[in-house]
Design a protein around this motif. Sequence first.
Motif, short mmCIF file in Angstrom:
data_model
loop_
_atom_site.label_atom_id
_atom_site.label_comp_id
_atom_site.label_asym_id
_atom_site.label_seq_id
_atom_site.Cartn_x
_atom_site.Cartn_y
_atom_site.Cartn_z
N GLN A 13 0.74 -1.20 0.15
CA GLN A 13 0.02 -0.12 0.17
C GLN A 13 0.98 1.27 0.05
O GLN A 13 0.49 2.04 -0.81
CB GLN A 13 -0.81 0.02 1.19
N GLU B 181 1.42 0.22 -13.02
CA GLU B 181 0.45 1.38 -12.79
C GLU B 181 -0.98 0.79 -12.60
O GLU B 181 -1.72 1.52 -12.09
CB GLU B 181 0.74 2.16 -14.19
N GLN B 182 -1.46 -0.18 -13.24
CA GLN B 182 -2.62 -0.72 -13.45
C GLN B 182 -3.13 -1.08 -11.90
O GLN B 182 -4.32 -0.97 -11.72
CB GLN B 182 -2.67 -1.97 -14.33
N TYR B 183 -2.34 -1.42 -11.13
CA TYR B 183 -2.75 -1.84 -9.70
C TYR B 183 -2.90 -0.75 -8.67
O TYR B 183 -3.58 -0.87 -7.58
CB TYR B 183 -1.65 -2.84 -8.96
N PRO C 204 -4.93 1.90 -8.90
CA PRO C 204 -6.19 2.26 -8.37
C PRO C 204 -6.69 1.41 -7.28
O PRO C 204 -7.32 1.68 -6.21
CB PRO C 204 -7.21 2.23 -9.61
N MET C 205 -6.45 0.19 -7.39
CA MET C 205 -6.59 -1.01 -6.18
C MET C 205 -6.24 -0.53 -4.92
O MET C 205 -7.04 -0.40 -3.81
CB MET C 205 -6.17 -2.12 -6.83
N TYR D 191 -7.53 2.67 -3.73
CA TYR D 191 -9.08 2.44 -3.06
C TYR D 191 -9.18 2.39 -1.88
O TYR D 191 -9.73 2.60 -0.81
CB TYR D 191 -9.70 1.77 -4.20
N ALA E 243 -8.05 10.00 -11.51
CA ALA E 243 -7.83 9.36 -10.17
C ALA E 243 -9.34 9.14 -9.69
O ALA E 243 -9.45 8.12 -9.13
CB ALA E 243 -7.07 10.26 -9.46
N SER F 234 -11.16 6.40 -11.26
CA SER F 234 -10.61 5.05 -11.12
C SER F 234 -11.28 4.40 -9.70
O SER F 234 -11.46 3.35 -9.45
CB SER F 234 -9.21 4.99 -11.15
N VAL F 235 -11.34 5.72 -8.94
CA VAL F 235 -12.21 5.10 -7.51
C VAL F 235 -13.66 4.84 -7.76
O VAL F 235 -13.96 3.76 -7.36
CB VAL F 235 -12.18 6.38 -6.67
N MET G 102 -13.32 1.49 -9.40
CA MET G 102 -12.94 0.41 -8.36
C MET G 102 -14.52 -0.05 -7.65
O MET G 102 -14.48 -0.91 -7.07
CB MET G 102 -12.15 0.60 -7.38
N GLN H 264 -7.78 -4.60 7.25
CA GLN H 264 -6.32 -5.18 7.56
C GLN H 264 -6.54 -6.23 8.88
O GLN H 264 -5.77 -6.13 9.79
CB GLN H 264 -5.46 -4.28 7.93
N VAL I 122 -10.66 -8.52 -9.07
CA VAL I 122 -10.34 -7.12 -9.24
C VAL I 122 -9.31 -6.59 -10.39
O VAL I 122 -9.54 -5.84 -10.81
CB VAL I 122 -9.99 -6.37 -7.90
N LEU J 237 -9.56 -4.56 -13.60
CA LEU J 237 -8.45 -3.42 -13.98
C LEU J 237 -7.84 -3.41 -15.02
O LEU J 237 -7.63 -2.34 -15.84
CB LEU J 237 -7.72 -3.25 -12.63
N ILE J 238 -7.52 -4.66 -15.06
CA ILE J 238 -6.34 -4.91 -16.55
C ILE J 238 -7.48 -4.42 -17.66
O ILE J 238 -7.03 -3.78 -18.72
CB ILE J 238 -5.84 -6.20 -16.65
N HIS K 278 -7.71 -0.76 -17.87
CA HIS K 278 -6.49 -0.41 -18.47
C HIS K 278 -6.03 -0.33 -19.78
O HIS K 278 -5.47 0.47 -20.40
CB HIS K 278 -5.40 -0.77 -17.44
#
Lengths: 139, 169
Positions: free
Chosen positions: A27, A40-42, A44-45, A48, B99, B102-103, B106, B128, B156, B160-161, B164
Amino acid sequence: MELDNIEKLLEKYFEAATTVAEEKELQTYFSQESVATHLEQYKPMFNYFSNAKEERYTKQVPLKPRKNYYKWISIAAVAVLTFGIYFGNEYQEKKQAEYAYQETKKAFELLATNFGKGTEKVAYLQEFETAKQKIYNNN
Amino acid sequence: MKQAEFLNVVMPFKDKLYRLAKRLLVSREEAEDATQEILLKLWSKNEAIEEYKNVEAFAMTMTKNFCLDRLKSKQANNLKLVHSNYSDESTSLQRQLEAEDSVKWMERIMDELPEQQKMVLQLRDVEQYEFEEICELLDMKPTAVRVALSRARKVVRQELIKKHSYGIG
């Protein structure tokens, strides 16, 4: 941080084999401005997930002290009951005394009327007396 | 337990309850209502609370069950949640908006996960929690948790891919 290391961690991450500490590492890596282009693609994950943790519950919780409420009601009820019994008794006694007074008064009245009747009858005796006097005087 | 004490116990994790509720119920209002309900339930049980070793775990389980019940009754009533707050994907996205976009993206991916995967992701990647805690909370076996988590993360990633490779131009 070494890119190699991050890539390895990522691989483990998707197999759900990372520890919480390792995930924190990921993180922090992805919270940086510059991330390796093929990773880069990860971004946002992870961003978020760290953003999602910032969300707060802001509403006030209306906690009513329900239990105390009942306690005070019961105390009040007991107080009312005792006062009621106490004053109720007093009232009862007063009532009884008044009743007794009324009864005796009635009894006395009865007595009085009967005495009245007696004296009325005695009035006739007076007549008898005068008649007797008349006879005596004539003789 | 006095009100102040109760709040001290509850304060540290009330946000977690809310976030879990929101993850499952999606709508903010519903999540707030659910959280309030759970806190009131806890408060009404406040005598027994001291006996629980882990109030937080107990509250999280309560929240989970409450929200799942809600969802179930909603389905029975044919009242599906409608998501109308997704922005259209315009072809000319500016770099700054990326940004924010993308939120939302997600969020959309997360909403489409099955409930169990949603919860596992929420508890692990957002809150966590350790694996043992998640097992306890969701009443699942450790291997099942790992499988669900791995699957959720991979879904996920896949989404995302996809996004992307042809989403952002």
